[in-house]
Design a protein around this motif. Structure first.
Motif, PDB file in Angstrom:
ATOM      1  N   PHE A 104      97.738  20.616  22.026  1.00  0.00           N
ATOM      2  CA  PHE A 104      98.033  20.264  20.635  1.00  0.00           C
ATOM      3  C   PHE A 104      97.464  18.883  20.304  1.00  0.00           C
ATOM      4  O   PHE A 104      97.042  18.635  19.170  1.00  0.00           O
ATOM      5  CB  PHE A 104      99.548  20.275  20.374  1.00  0.00           C
ATOM      6  N   ASN A 105      97.457  17.987  21.272  1.00  0.00           N
ATOM      7  CA  ASN A 105      96.920  16.644  21.018  1.00  0.00           C
ATOM      8  C   ASN A 105      95.431  16.689  20.681  1.00  0.00           C
ATOM      9  O   ASN A 105      94.941  15.884  19.889  1.00  0.00           O
ATOM     10  CB  ASN A 105      97.163  15.742  22.218  1.00  0.00           C
ATOM     11  N   ILE A 106      94.711  17.629  21.277  1.00  0.00           N
ATOM     12  CA  ILE A 106      93.289  17.800  20.953  1.00  0.00           C
ATOM     13  C   ILE A 106      93.142  18.262  19.504  1.00  0.00           C
ATOM     14  O   ILE A 106      92.288  17.778  18.760  1.00  0.00           O
ATOM     15  CB  ILE A 106      92.633  18.813  21.909  1.00  0.00           C
ATOM     16  N   LEU A 107      93.989  19.214  19.100  1.00  0.00           N
ATOM     17  CA  LEU A 107      93.937  19.718  17.725  1.00  0.00           C
ATOM     18  C   LEU A 107      94.354  18.638  16.728  1.00  0.00           C
ATOM     19  O   LEU A 107      93.757  18.493  15.651  1.00  0.00           O
ATOM     20  CB  LEU A 107      94.832  20.948  17.579  1.00  0.00           C
ATOM     21  N   LEU A 108      95.368  17.862  17.084  1.00  0.00           N
ATOM     22  CA  LEU A 108      95.866  16.826  16.177  1.00  0.00           C
ATOM     23  C   LEU A 108      94.821  15.741  15.908  1.00  0.00           C
ATOM     24  O   LEU A 108      94.863  15.079  14.866  1.00  0.00           O
ATOM     25  CB  LEU A 108      97.141  16.194  16.743  1.00  0.00           C
TER      26      LEU A 108
END
Length: 238
Positions: A104-108
């Motif tokens: 999710f951190n990559i997407l954020l």
């Protein structure tokens, strides 16, 4: 606490996975790039999933749940989550954890300049039949929607909540989320994420769900695109 990001976790008969879901998501909340919470949506499970969900939410302040009276399908579970949350951002991950919350951190990293960021599963750990049917279904969908997405079935997405709430969901529309954001003139992007084999439980989708069902849904999407209402308010007295 006010949360900026809510992670929806649709659940249908996943009792064997839920303790691992709790561990993985609890660990992620400690490293999340924004303040985050978890919302389980129990889609009418007939096993012990609901009891486990309630226990998890009892011992974790940032975990909440809603539970359906009857099984209504993945699109309904995602739609209910969209309707329920009040955070600025919303996302979802499957309870089988074939993707990792850490990504999710990559997407954020991309959400400030896009309205939807979706994962694309690299090096998929699925059977040959599942991989091929998914590839064919995605090709058919792209032909109808021109959304440019290679893997709309990837169960890892982040969406700006005001856009998510305007999506008029119907059964199967979870495969068309990028296309529905495009109808709102939103910006979309796909980002490679990790993929893992299913560790426990049973997949709820067969060949019909992955191939023939999406083909029928494409015609529903075309009808919706033709009838879709999109407007921008220029001025208001309030």
């Amino acid at each position: 606490m006010t949360y900026k990001f809510t992670i929806i976790v649709p659940v249908y008969n996943e009792e064997d996975n839920l303790e691992r879901v709790e561990t993985e998501l609890s660990n992620y909340l400690k490293i999340a790039k924004v303040t985050s919470s978890v919302l389980f949506v129990n889609d009418g499970s007939s096993d012990n999933s609901q009891a486990l969900i309630e226990a998890i939410c009892e011992r974790n302040e940032a975990f909440n749940y809603i539970s359906f009276k009857q099984n209504r399908g993945l699109s309904a579970a995602i739609k209910a989550g969209f309707d329920y949350v009040d955070s600025e951002l919303v996302g979802y991950i499957d309870s089988d954890l074939q993707t990792t919350p850490e990504d999710f951190n990559i997407l954020l990293d991309h959400i400030d300049t896009h309205e939807l960021v979706t994962g694309v599963r690299s090096n998929r750990k699925d059977s040959f039949v599942k991989n091929m049917s998914s590839k064919i279904a995605n090709g058919i969908r792209r032909t109808f929607t021109h959304d440019g997405m290679d893997d709309t079935g990837c169960p890892l997405k982040v969406i700006k909540t005001d856009y998510a709430k305007r999506i008029p969901m119907f059964k199967g529309l979870h495969r068309f989320l990028p296309a529905m954001i495009l109808l709102q003139k939103g910006r979309i992007i796909q980002v490679p994420v990790q993929h893992f084999p299913r560790m426990a439980g049973t997949a709820n989708f067969g060949l019909w769900n992955r191939l023939f069902g999406p083909l029928m849904d494409c015609f529903a999407y075309l009808w919706m695109k033709k009838k879709y209402i999109n407007y921008e308010v220029e001025k208001s007295s309030k």
